[in-house]
Design a protein around this motif. Structure first.
Motif, PDB file in Angstrom:
ATOM      1  N   GLN A 176       0.845  -1.186   0.000  1.00 10.46           N
ATOM      2  CA  GLN A 176       0.000   0.000   0.000  1.00 10.46           C
ATOM      3  C   GLN A 176       0.888   1.246   0.000  1.00 10.46           C
ATOM      4  O   GLN A 176       2.087   1.160   0.242  1.00 10.46           O
ATOM      5  N   PHE A 177       0.269   2.376  -0.287  1.00  3.55           N
ATOM      6  CA  PHE A 177       0.956   3.661  -0.343  1.00  3.55           C
ATOM      7  C   PHE A 177       1.760   3.882   0.936  1.00  3.55           C
ATOM      8  O   PHE A 177       1.285   3.626   2.035  1.00  3.55           O
ATOM      9  N   ASN A 178       2.997   4.360   0.771  1.00  2.86           N
ATOM     10  CA  ASN A 178       3.938   4.675   1.849  1.00  2.86           C
ATOM     11  C   ASN A 178       4.603   3.478   2.509  1.00  2.86           C
ATOM     12  O   ASN A 178       5.357   3.643   3.464  1.00  2.86           O
ATOM     13  N   ASP A 179       4.355   2.269   2.032  1.00  4.29           N
ATOM     14  CA  ASP A 179       5.136   1.141   2.518  1.00  4.29           C
ATOM     15  C   ASP A 179       6.578   1.332   2.065  1.00  4.29           C
ATOM     16  O   ASP A 179       6.850   2.010   1.073  1.00  4.29           O
ATOM     17  N   ILE A 180       7.485   0.713   2.782  1.00  5.95           N
ATOM     18  CA  ILE A 180       8.895   0.689   2.398  1.00  5.95           C
ATOM     19  C   ILE A 180       9.204  -0.727   1.940  1.00  5.95           C
ATOM     20  O   ILE A 180       8.911  -1.695   2.659  1.00  5.95           O
ATOM     21  N   LEU A 181       9.757  -0.849   0.743  1.00  2.28           N
ATOM     22  CA  LEU A 181      10.196  -2.144   0.240  1.00  2.28           C
ATOM     23  C   LEU A 181      11.696  -2.229   0.480  1.00  2.28           C
ATOM     24  O   LEU A 181      12.446  -1.335   0.083  1.00  2.28           O
ATOM     25  N   PHE A 182      12.134  -3.313   1.121  1.00  3.87           N
ATOM     26  CA  PHE A 182      13.530  -3.436   1.526  1.00  3.87           C
ATOM     27  C   PHE A 182      13.972  -4.864   1.263  1.00  3.87           C
ATOM     28  O   PHE A 182      13.433  -5.806   1.831  1.00  3.87           O
ATOM     29  N   SER A 183      14.965  -5.014   0.393  1.00  2.60           N
ATOM     30  CA  SER A 183      15.430  -6.342   0.011  1.00  2.60           C
ATOM     31  C   SER A 183      16.069  -7.075   1.179  1.00  2.60           C
ATOM     32  O   SER A 183      16.847  -6.508   1.936  1.00  2.60           O
ATOM     33  N   GLU A 184      15.754  -8.334   1.290  1.00  6.98           N
ATOM     34  CA  GLU A 184      16.371  -9.185   2.300  1.00  6.98           C
ATOM     35  C   GLU A 184      17.758  -9.637   1.855  1.00  6.98           C
ATOM     36  O   GLU A 184      18.531 -10.135   2.658  1.00  6.98           O
ATOM     37  N   ILE A 185      18.058  -9.487   0.590  1.00 10.86           N
ATOM     38  CA  ILE A 185      19.295 -10.010   0.014  1.00 10.86           C
ATOM     39  C   ILE A 185      20.282  -8.873  -0.227  1.00 10.86           C
ATOM     40  O   ILE A 185      19.934  -7.853  -0.817  1.00 10.86           O
ATOM     41  N   ARG A 186      21.501  -9.037   0.231  1.00 12.77           N
ATOM     42  CA  ARG A 186      22.603  -8.102   0.015  1.00 12.77           C
ATOM     43  C   ARG A 186      22.192  -6.638   0.218  1.00 12.77           C
ATOM     44  O   ARG A 186      22.054  -5.876  -0.737  1.00 12.77           O
ATOM     45  N   PRO A 187      22.025  -6.214   1.462  1.00 20.63           N
ATOM     46  CA  PRO A 187      21.571  -4.839   1.748  1.00 20.63           C
ATOM     47  C   PRO A 187      22.424  -3.758   1.089  1.00 20.63           C
ATOM     48  O   PRO A 187      21.894  -2.703   0.714  1.00 20.63           O
TER      49      PRO A 187
END
Length: 178
Positions: free
Chosen positions: A57-68
């Protein structure tokens, strides 16, 4: 100054997408980079791999679990997210703490020093590739000044980011000389 753990600011959300449409925009780790959610084409729902499950949804943060350290993160700046489904390789972080400004938190989460810390932790993990989980991420603490101060700090950083984006665009449009 107060320090608050990430798990006391955001939740990792894993709402399963309903797949009620024939075509969806499937967001993978390669579709977010350095704060941007890149334009994703529509794909037939029947052709999507099993890893595409999460709703956003709007304003969520997507953050990869792989290789930050690869900077695979971004904010969802799209109001209507019904056509989007996200890979399970991306954490969907949703802020719930009203005492923390979302922009301030986002800058804390995505600053280079913190990403390097996460990368080191990911590399020490036993597994086939450097990975983090929300359980690991959630225990980190950030300094949280007053809400007014958070907003001021985030505003200054946002202005600098805006100038950097404008400079990049200008540079892309400069004619090449021999």
């Amino acid at each position: 100054m107060n320090y608050i753990a990430i798990k006391d600011i955001v939740r990792s959300v894993s709402q399963t997408h309903k797949f009620e449409k024939d075509y969806l925009k499937a967001v993978n780790t390669s579709d977010v980079f350095g704060g941007e959610l890149l334009d994703v084409p529509y794909s037939e729902t029947t052709s999507l791999k099993g890893q595409f499950k999460k709703t956003i949804q709007f304003n969520d943060i997507l953050f990869s679990e792989i290789r930050p350290a690869n900077r695979r993160f971004g904010r969802v700046n799209i109001k209507d997210t019904a056509d989007y489904v996200v890979s399970t390789k991306l954490m969907v972080l949703r802020k719930f703490n009203e005492d923390v400004d979302l922009d301030y938190f986002y800058y804390c989460l995505t600053n280079q020093s913190f990403l390097e810390t996460l990368q080191r932790r990911a590399e020490n993990r036993i597994g086939s590739f450097p990975q983090i989980t929300f359980d690991l991420l959630g225990d980190y603490r950030f300094p949280i000044p007053t809400l007014a101060e958070q907003k001021r700090i985030a505003s200054v950083i946002a202005n600098i980011d805006s100038k950097i984006r404008i400079n990049r665009e200008i540079n892309r449009n400069l004619p090449l000389t021999a």
